[in-house]
Enzyme design. Structure first.
Site, PDB file in Angstrom:
ATOM      1  N   SER A 292     -31.150  -8.873 -34.440  1.00 58.57           N
ATOM      2  CA  SER A 292     -30.360  -8.312 -35.418  1.00 58.57           C
ATOM      3  C   SER A 292     -29.196  -7.471 -33.942  1.00 58.57           C
ATOM      4  O   SER A 292     -27.894  -6.963 -33.905  1.00 58.57           O
ATOM      5  CB  SER A 292     -31.087  -6.850 -35.429  1.00 58.57           C
ATOM      6  OG  SER A 292     -31.405  -6.711 -36.963  1.00 58.57           O
TER       7      SER A 292
ATOM      8  N   SER B 159     -29.226  -6.588 -37.669  1.00 58.94           N
ATOM      9  CA  SER B 159     -28.381  -5.500 -38.674  1.00 58.94           C
ATOM     10  C   SER B 159     -27.465  -4.317 -38.331  1.00 58.94           C
ATOM     11  O   SER B 159     -27.153  -2.839 -38.243  1.00 58.94           O
ATOM     12  CB  SER B 159     -29.420  -4.615 -38.939  1.00 58.94           C
ATOM     13  OG  SER B 159     -30.284  -4.582 -37.721  1.00 58.94           O
TER      14      SER B 159
ATOM     15  N   LYS C   6     -26.147   2.797 -32.891  1.00 54.94           N
ATOM     16  CA  LYS C   6     -26.440   2.304 -34.390  1.00 54.94           C
ATOM     17  C   LYS C   6     -26.967   4.118 -34.705  1.00 54.94           C
ATOM     18  O   LYS C   6     -28.169   4.207 -34.001  1.00 54.94           O
ATOM     19  CB  LYS C   6     -27.664   0.976 -33.835  1.00 54.94           C
ATOM     20  CG  LYS C   6     -27.896   0.656 -35.203  1.00 54.94           C
ATOM     21  CD  LYS C   6     -28.467  -0.703 -34.739  1.00 54.94           C
ATOM     22  CE  LYS C   6     -29.020  -1.715 -36.071  1.00 54.94           C
ATOM     23  NZ  LYS C   6     -29.757  -2.873 -35.738  1.00 54.94           N
TER      24      LYS C   6
END
Length: 601
Positions: A316, A292, A220
């Site tokens: 997330s 996310s 990420k």
């Protein structure tokens, strides 16, 4: 109940609105004077005047936010003394003596999820992989790409597959499929091929580092990578290039893994829209991948990487793992050092694996676990995991009412029955009916503090998402949260942790509907580990979204409904990820739904 969406609309907020005026009015800088007798102590309300002038009417308006009531005389007294008693708190950011506080500086207080008197953590390190399966290498590249790390690692270890070939397979798939998914922010092609060739050379020389050696992965894009842009998915940071690797990236490099890509995240770790667009779900391209950790979810589900690293503050990892049909492991708060990761919330942020199988997640966790001195919330801990251990006899707690109502589905109820069939013991548990959304001032306050410079410096309008439930609005509103309510929320957090300790004195793991908002909130604030795995499939007649409904932009509808994966979530005792994985492994084998791929990939 939809805590993260509705909190700022329904819950009391406050800090006195006088704080706003300080941005535009001149600051008083009169020096302190004292006429007290020698040896007299200082008293409140006798310091220098600072901050903007306020009036009784200022407090009358602020009462609407703070949900308190003062009399006319009380307002007059507060207005007359505000600049000597309370306004000095503003000087740090508005001057004249400004002090900048870097986001890497954590608060002086820190959340410790282990309560006094709570049961001991695992007392030793044990890690046992599943037995080696001598499966032949597939002849089709896609079959190789979707294989779990448990198999990829055996093929690489036995030299049936080279890291360079595997890296090339993923690079070709990224070129083919990323235009549909928008899950890659930065591709590290040349560096990845160089590291893959290095891995092959080391393995040929007998220097095998372990099960991640030669495995291409993505992170990420809030984890720092030396010399490679780390953008947080947000316009103001798209040209940010760190000088050092995050601790987790360094540990994966030390394990011989091959960094292939920086994966998308919703801007500043919220939902699934970044400056390059929205990351889409491989199973249903008409909807977002959820956030996310949208990029790790989509890339792992579509077979573009061997595994990925996501992060979670309030859902997330769980949500994109659910949406994209993969395994998401959110470790215990403090187990994995966050040094070099974007700070959203010092007392809530966690880093964890996103994979195509339960054992894969534990292989990755084994490589990244451990503290780092620069992350004051990280702590030493042991990791016990045995892939060959039986799950029968484990007490699996569940909330009966939650299993009967949305968001639970027949898949959730069937998973509970599978637990029973495997010899585990379903056990009814309960929690108080408390307003768990009242914990949210902690998240909003810390997040707004982490991005104070962006907020007060005028950078928020550059973010792509400007809807009411996006960070720009939430950061601005958080400036008016009451410090008193923050402390009370923090105290409630400890009470909630005590309730979870009580529950885990009765059971070994909890089985919950993955998107049950109360448990997403509770377990993130208490710091308990969570593992989400695919448990079946459901039909949806409308695209799903992380964002609040927008009548001007309705979501696509489907007739007939579309078939998509659905997962369940197991919550474990603090630092007891091994027991969670033991139950999840047994369920994964019995349910036998983890290997199906999204059509077209």
């Amino acid at each position: 109940m939809n805590t993260r969406r509705q909190f700022l609309i329904t819950a009391p907020v406050g800090v006195l609105a006088a704080a706003v005026a300080c941005r535009s009015e001149p600051q008083a800088t009169a020096p302190a004077t004292s006429s007290a007798a020698p040896g007299a102590p200082p008293t409140f309300g006798t310091g220098p005047v600072t901050g903007p002038a306020v009036s009784a009417s200022t407090f009358a308006e602020a009462e609407k936010l703070a949900q308190v009531t003062m009399s006319a005389d009380e307002r007059e007294m507060a207005a007359a003394t505000w600049r000597k008693t309370m306004a000095p708190l503003l000087e740090r950011r508005v001057g004249p003596r400004k002090v900048a506080v870097d986001p890497n500086v954590a608060p002086a207080t820190r959340w410790n999820p282990v309560l006094n008197g709570e049961g001991a953590r695992p007392g030793r390190d044990t890690f046992v992989r599943s037995a080696h399966e001598a499966l032949p290498l597939p002849s089709i590249d896609a079959d190789i790409a979707f294989a779990p790390v448990t198999r990829l690692s055996r093929w690489i270890e036995t030299k049936a597959l080279s890291s360079e070939r595997l890296t090339t397979i993923y690079l070709r798939r990224i070129e083919q499929f990323d235009p549909k998914l928008r899950c890659i922010i930065t591709l590290t092609k040349d560096a990845a091929l160089t590291r893959a060739r290095q891995a092959d050379a080391e393995i040929a020389a007998g220097k095998y580092r372990g099960p991640l050696h030669g495995i291409p992965y993505g992170v990420k894009d809030l984890l720092d990578t030396k010399g490679i842009a780390t953008t947080y998915g947000a316009e103001p940071f798209r040209n940010r290039v760190p000088a050092a690797d995050a601790t987790v990236v360094q540990r994966l490099n030390d394990a011989g893994a091959v960094l292939l890509a920086k994966l998308s995240l919703g801007a500043l770790a919220l939902n699934d829209i970044w400056f390059g667009g929205q990351t889409m779900n491989p199973w249903l391209l008409e909807e977002g991948a959820s956030g996310s950790s949208a990029g790790p979810g989509a890339a792992t589900a579509a077979g573009l990487v061997g595994f990925s690293i996501g992060s979670e503050t309030g859902g997330s990892i769980v949500s994109p793992a659910m949406r994209c049909g993969i395994t998401g492991l959110r470790p215990t708060f403090g187990r994995v050092a966050r040094t070099g990761a974007m700070t959203l919330c010092w007392s809530l942020d966690k880093l964890g694996p996103m994979t195509r199988s339960v054992e894969d997640a534990m292989l990755v966790l084994h490589a990244i676990t451990g503290p780092d001195a620069s992350d004051v919330s990280s702590v030493p801990s042991h990791l016990e995991f045995d892939a060959t251990a039986e799950a029968s006899g484990l007490r699996v707690g569940y909330f009966p009412a939650w299993m009967k109502e949305s968001p639970a589905t027949d898949v959730d109820r069937s998973a509970l029955e599978t637990v029973r069939n495997l010899g585990m013991v379903p056990t009814e548990v309960s929690l108080p009916d408390w307003p768990y959304g009242s914990l949210m001032p902690v998240l909003f306050s810390e997040a707004a503090a982490a991005f104070e410079e962006l907020t007060l410096g005028g950078g928020l309008p550059s973010l792509k998402a400007q809807v009411p439930d996006a960070w720009p609005n939430l950061f601005r509103e958080a400036r008016f949260l009451s410090a008193v309510d923050f402390v009370q929320a923090d105290r409630l957090r400890r009470r909630v942790a005590m309730e979870m300790a009580r529950v885990f004195s009765q059971v070994d793991v909890l089985l919950v509907p993955s998107l049950r908002d109360e448990m997403l909130t509770i377990s993130n604030f208490t710091g308990h580990p969570s593992l989400t795995l695919r448990a079946g499939f459901v039909n949806v007649s409308e695209a799903r979204s992380d964002w609040a409904p927008d009548p001007k932009n309705p979501l696509p509808k489907f007739s007939p409904p579309r078939r998509v994966p659905h997962g369940v979530t197991l919550i474990g005792r603090l630092f007891d990820e091994g027991t969670v994985a033991r139950a999840a492994l047994a369920m994964e084998r019995a349910l036998a739904v983890s290997s199906e791929r999204p059509a077209g990939f």
